[in-house]
Every structure is written in structure tokens, then in C-alpha cells.
Motif scaffolding. Structure first.
Motif, PDB file in Angstrom:
ATOM      1  N   LEU A 103       0.811  -1.209   0.000  1.00  0.00           N
ATOM      2  CA  LEU A 103       0.000   0.000   0.000  1.00  0.00           C
ATOM      3  C   LEU A 103       0.850   1.266   0.000  1.00  0.00           C
ATOM      4  CD1 LEU A 103      -2.874   1.082  -0.020  1.00  0.00           C
ATOM      5  CD2 LEU A 103      -2.845   1.045   2.488  1.00  0.00           C
ATOM      6  N   THR A 104       1.945   1.278   0.775  1.00  0.00           N
ATOM      7  CA  THR A 104       2.816   2.461   0.817  1.00  0.00           C
ATOM      8  C   THR A 104       3.403   2.741  -0.559  1.00  0.00           C
ATOM      9  OG1 THR A 104       3.362   2.093   3.138  1.00  0.00           O
ATOM     10  CG2 THR A 104       4.871   3.470   1.867  1.00  0.00           C
ATOM     11  N   LEU A 105       3.844   1.688  -1.252  1.00  0.00           N
ATOM     12  CA  LEU A 105       4.397   1.862  -2.594  1.00  0.00           C
ATOM     13  C   LEU A 105       3.345   2.440  -3.533  1.00  0.00           C
ATOM     14  CD1 LEU A 105       6.557  -0.076  -1.359  1.00  0.00           C
ATOM     15  CD2 LEU A 105       6.675  -1.183  -3.596  1.00  0.00           C
ATOM     16  N   ILE A 106       2.134   1.886  -3.476  1.00  0.00           N
ATOM     17  CA  ILE A 106       1.074   2.315  -4.382  1.00  0.00           C
ATOM     18  C   ILE A 106       0.715   3.779  -4.147  1.00  0.00           C
ATOM     19  CG2 ILE A 106      -1.356   1.966  -4.984  1.00  0.00           C
ATOM     20  CD1 ILE A 106      -0.888  -1.038  -4.266  1.00  0.00           C
ATOM     21  N   CYS A 107       0.549   4.155  -2.888  1.00  0.00           N
ATOM     22  CA  CYS A 107       0.157   5.533  -2.578  1.00  0.00           C
ATOM     23  C   CYS A 107       1.267   6.531  -2.909  1.00  0.00           C
ATOM     24  CB  CYS A 107      -0.240   5.646  -1.108  1.00  0.00           C
ATOM     25  SG  CYS A 107      -1.770   4.780  -0.702  1.00  0.00           S
ATOM     26  N   THR A 108       2.521   6.104  -2.822  1.00  0.00           N
ATOM     27  CA  THR A 108       3.637   6.997  -3.142  1.00  0.00           C
ATOM     28  C   THR A 108       3.790   7.171  -4.648  1.00  0.00           C
ATOM     29  OG1 THR A 108       4.802   6.323  -1.128  1.00  0.00           O
ATOM     30  CG2 THR A 108       6.113   7.375  -2.856  1.00  0.00           C
ATOM     31  N   LEU A 109       3.717   6.071  -5.386  1.00  0.00           N
ATOM     32  CA  LEU A 109       3.962   6.113  -6.829  1.00  0.00           C
ATOM     33  C   LEU A 109       2.732   6.551  -7.620  1.00  0.00           C
ATOM     34  CD1 LEU A 109       6.003   2.803  -7.212  1.00  0.00           C
ATOM     35  CD2 LEU A 109       6.886   5.127  -7.006  1.00  0.00           C
ATOM     36  N   GLN A 110       1.534   6.321  -7.084  1.00  0.00           N
ATOM     37  CA  GLN A 110       0.278   6.674  -7.746  1.00  0.00           C
ATOM     38  C   GLN A 110       0.232   6.216  -9.209  1.00  0.00           C
ATOM     39  OE1 GLN A 110      -0.991  10.735  -7.130  1.00  0.00           O
ATOM     40  NE2 GLN A 110      -0.944  10.543  -4.913  1.00  0.00           N
ATOM     41  N   PRO A 111       0.280   4.906  -9.439  1.00  0.00           N
ATOM     42  CA  PRO A 111       0.238   4.404 -10.823  1.00  0.00           C
ATOM     43  C   PRO A 111      -1.111   4.659 -11.473  1.00  0.00           C
ATOM     44  CG  PRO A 111      -0.065   2.603  -9.265  1.00  0.00           C
ATOM     45  CD  PRO A 111       0.291   3.821  -8.445  1.00  0.00           C
TER      46      PRO A 111
END
Length: 509
Positions: free
Chosen positions: A444-452
Motif C-alpha cells: 500500500l505504501t508503494l502504491i500511494c507513493t507512486l500513484q500508478p
């Protein structure tokens, strides 16, 4: 290869010991109008750009200074701006970056030089230039010269290197150039020149000049009244060496785009450094980055070849960006780390490094797909899934569970393959652009940071079960459920191996 890689790495990590540098030259404001092209105007056969955003950055010698301060150096900038809104914005931008602007003069009767570029998608559609072509007042230039020389002589402000960033806009006339070169030689300060025009005599006795191939061709033609075709590089370098000797310049570093950099010096054959860029997107500002990084290196007493190699690495980073954008110290450190293991291994990165690359892709209008998993015992099902996920966009980013994370999800006997090996195998796949190991149980942290733009997951999930799905939708993205290959799984492979161990008669079945 670096002569002393560890020294170079330590120098960059220490922000070049925050050495002091002075940049003198032509300041500009670079404006970008970003949009997309969806149709042709009915009024004339021209594309219609639907504007999304506007950005501004320092151009010309301002970009040189921004490169330096982003690398961690104390930077002073000398030049002029107009007494107008563009000049105020440029000064504010430079001051916010931490650049000393006390040597920048305001001119009442001239506009700030500005370049406005209109970008449709990732293609430059048009450039609008605003500038006054009349020569600068001689008394004004004399006043600038006196202030700059006083700055150089001041014991608390004296720079460890000086850059003359000449864009041919009138600031660097021969009297000022020669005064600064003479002052630098007296104080044993290296002075580097990014030249402009065909007559290099105003740069005589400089420490280094850094023309590109076209600029050197023009200077040689003016000096020797002979045109050298672009394809005859060895002939051009021989003529460049004659020019270097005639002007008594210590070093001439020729930037050659895809052919790297060539160094000409006394009693030496030309030395070459190959180009480092893997994807050239926009060469705007690459020369500024080269001279900035080289000057920072010389100010930090690095050998000239190591400084050129480092400058070449930095240029390889900025040409992968769209627009005039300075190099950062983090990007340069990343380029150093990746240089030893090019191609696949530089795909494996931290979240911070991944964010920088994803931001560049997003600025270029390219669609980013994200997926995640353990990928333990990579098999045909994994490969097919990743290839299908990659087809959904321009870039595929894979979040990879670390060993600790896998154990938390699948038990103490997993993973079979160590995380470093799993990451290396994933990075070798053409479908995968980035691999980011993560230690949490969810990405989740990766997804929210990168916003694909797209969050991909196997079709054995339902959309409401996909971690990060609601977050991706909140910024306008979507969730894609990718069909899986039937009967292919790591669990089945391990069960088959276990059966063979338990019953030797099953071997080969």
C-alpha cells in the motif's frame, strides 16, 4: 572507468564539501506550457494544445547555477535581469534554491530573456523567445566587472572554481572574459567556459572550454577557414587541438552527444569517454550539467578524467528528462551506483529512486502499471502474467515482497529463493521496468507513493480484494484483473518436487 571510484563516490556523498563556485553569464527564464493534442484547429492547419499546467525554471547560466546548488555547492550567480515580472520570478526562483543573487543586476530598459515552450503530450510544438538584441551598455558592463572581481578577491567569498556560461546574449564580452580569466589565473582558480559563437579568442588562457561538436566545427571554420564535415571526427579533433594550442587553453573537452566526450590536452592523444545515456529524451540543458559537474569536480580536486566521467554520467541522467532540469545529488549517486551493473540491475531500486523515475515518466505522459507479489520460483505463469500486465501501459513497476515479508505471508519455510535473486531474475525480464523490494505485508505504501495509472492483479482476485484498489481509483486510475495460466503455480512445483523425493519411482513423471 574512474581512476579512483571510491574518492569520487565520497566526494559526491559529501556534496563536494560544499565548495564555493561562481557562475557568470546570460540568465534566462524557461517557461513550459504542458498540454495534450487531440485535434487540428479548424481555423488553420495547426494542432490545438489543451493546456494542463505551466512550469518555470532557470535557463542559460541560471540553469548552470541550479545544477551546482542541487549538487550541494555554495553558488553565486552574476548577470542581469529586466525590471519586469519575469525578472522578479527568476530572482525568486534562484533565491528559493539557495543561490547568492547579490551579483545579479536589474536593467530597466530591457526585458528578461525568456523562452516559452509549448509541449503537446511529450513533443515540443513551438518555442517563443523574448529578448532585446541591442548591445548592453559599456558602462553597465564595466560596473558588473568591478563588482565580480571584488567578489572573487573577497577572502570569505572567493570561489574554488569559476564558470563562464556564454549564451551569446551580450553579458560575456571580451573585456569581461579576459579580466575574469586573468584574475582566476592570478589566484590559481580553475576557470571553465561553455562557449558560444565562432570567435574563441575572448576565452584565451582559460583552464577548460567545453564546446559541443557543432560549436567546435564553427570555431575551427572561423579560425582556419576550412569546413570539416560532421562525420570526420578525428580530423575535427586534430583541428580542435590546434585551436587549443593557439589560444593557450589548458584543456578542451568536446561533448559529442551519443559519442560521449573527448578531451584534448598538451602532449596527449585525445582521450575519450563513451556516452552513458540509455534513453535520450531531451538534450536541453545537458551542456549546463556537464560544465557544472566538471567544475564541481575540479573545485574538489578530482582528476580531470574522473571529473569528465562524472559529468558524462550526470548528462546521461538529464537527457532522459523532458525540459531544462538540473541534476540532483541523489540522481548522480544513483547513476554512480548503477554504473557498475548496467541494464538489468539498475532496475532494482528503492522507493525514493523509483519515485524519481516514475515522476519523469508521468511528466512525459506515459502510463504506469503497478503489480506486486513474491515471485518465488519464477515460472511460465509469472512470465505470462507480467507480460500481459506490461501491455496495459508504457512501464511496469513490480513491488517484490522481501524474505521477511514472504515468511509472514506464507510461513517459515518460504521463500525458496532469496529476495536478491528473485529481484535479479525479475529485472532481467524485458516486460519489467522497475523492481522495488518492500518489507511490509502489503504494497500500500508503494502504491500511494507512486500513484500508478493502473493497478494490476491476478484474476484469481476480485476487484474489491485488491490492496490499494480504492486508492488508485481516487486519483483517477483503474484496477485491472489479469487472466492467469491454468495449472502454473509455485505451490504445484514444490508439491511435485516433494512427491519425487517421497517416491523415487515418480521421478520423470
Amino acid at each position: 572507468m574512474f581512476l579512483d571510484r571510491s574518492l569520487v563516490l565520497e566526494t559526491v556523498q559529501a556534496a563536494f564539501a560544499q565548495r564555493r563556485l561562481l557562475v557568470v553569464g546570460d540568465l534566462m527564464l524557461d517557461r513550459y506550457l504542458w498540454g495534450e493534442v487531440t485535434r487540428i484547429s479548424p481555423e488553420a492547419p495547426v494542432p490545438v494544445v489543451r493546456l494542463h499546467k505551466e512550469t518555470e525554471n532557470g535557463g542559460g547560466s541560471a540553469n548552470v547555477a541550479l545544477n551546482l546548488v542541487q549538487l550541494g555547492l555554495q553558488t553565486s550567480l552574476a548577470g542581469w535581469v529586466g525590471q519586469d515580472a519575469a525578472g522578479e520570478r527568476l530572482l525568486g526562483l534562484l533565491q528559493q534554491a539557495g543561490i547568492d543573487t547579490s551579483l545579479i543586476q536589474t536593467v530597466a530598459n530591457r526585458p528578461t530573456i525568456s523562452k516559452t515552450r509549448i509541449i503537446g503530450g511529450h513533443q515540443q510544438m513551438l518555442r517563443l523567445d523574448l529578448e532585446e538584441n541591442q548591445p548592453l551598455d559599456t558602462a553597465f558592463l564595466q560596473q558588473c566587472q568591478e563588482q565580480i572581481v571584488a567578489h572573487i578577491h573577497h577572502p570569505e567569498r572567493r570561489p574554488q572554481a569559476i564558470i563562464l556560461s556564454d549564451y551569446g546574449k551580450g553579458m560575456l564580452q571580451e573585456p569581461l572574459c579576459q579580466t575574469l580569466i586573468h584574475t582566476a589565473r592570478q589566484l590559481q582558480i580553475p576557470l571553465l567556459v561553455d562557449p558560444k559563437g565562432m570567435d574563441y579568442r575572448k576565452y584565451r588562457h582559460a583552464t577548460v572550454i567545453t564546446p559541443n561538436r557543432r560549436e567546435l566545427m564553427e570555431a575551427v571554420a572561423a579560425q582556419e577557414q576550412e569546413h570539416i564535415p560532421a562525420g570526420e571526427l578525428n580530423r575535427l579533433l586534430r583541428a580542435g587541438e590546434r585551436l587549443r594550442q593557439a589560444l593557450q587553453i589548458e584543456l578542451l573537452a568536446v561533448t559529442l552527444s551519443e559519442q560521449g566526450i573527448a578531451l584534448l590536452e598538451q602532449d596527449q592523444e585525445p582521450r575519450r569517454i563513451p556516452a552513458m545515456a540509455r534513453e535520450v529524451y531531451d538534450v536541453s540543458g545537458a551542456g549546463d550539467t556537464v560544465i557544472s559537474t566538471l567544475a564541481a569536480s575540479l573545485a574538489s580536486n578530482l582528476p580531470i578524467m574522473d571529473g569528465l566521467h562524472l559529468a558524462n554520467l550526470a548528462a546521461g541522467v538529464v537527457v532522459g528528462k523532458l525540459g531544462t532540469t538540473p541534476i540532483t545529488r541523489v540522481e548522480l549517486l544513483s547513476a554512480l551506483a548503477n554504473e557498475e551493473h548496467p541494464a538489468q540491475s539498475d532496475k532494482i531500486c528503492t522507493l525514493e529512486s523509483a519515485l524519481q523515475r516514475v515522476t519523469q515518466w508521468r511528466q512525459r505522459g506515459e502510463k504506469i502499471v503497478f503489480t506486486n507479489g513474491c515471485f518465488d520460483l519464477l515460472h511460465a505463469g509469472h512470465v505470462t502474467y507480467l507480460e500481459k500486465a506490461r501491455q496495459l501501459g508504457a512501464h511496469l513497476v513490480v513491488g517484490l515482497n522481501t524474505d521477511r515479508s514472504v515468511r509472514a505471508l506464507k510461513g517459515p519455510h518460504r521463500p525458496i529463493i532469496h529476495e536478491a535473486d528473485r529481484a535479479r531474475v525479475l529485472a532481467a525480464m524485458a516486460a519489467v521496468d522497475l523492481v522495488i523490494p518492500f518489507d511490509e505485508e502489503t504494497p500500500l505504501t508503494l502504491i500511494c507513493t507512486l500513484q500508478p495509472h493502473i493497478l494490476a492483479k491476478g484474476a484469481d482476485y476480485q476487484e474489491h480484494q485488491v490492496v490499494g484498489g480504492s486508492e488508485v481509483k481516487s486519483w483517477g486510475g483503474s484496477v485491472a484483473l489479469v487472466p492467469l495460466v491454468e495449472g502454473r503455480s509455485s505451490t504445484n512445483i514444490m508439491a511435485h518436487i516433494q512427491r519425487q523425493q517421497d517416491d523415487p519411482s515418480q521421478q520423470g513423471a
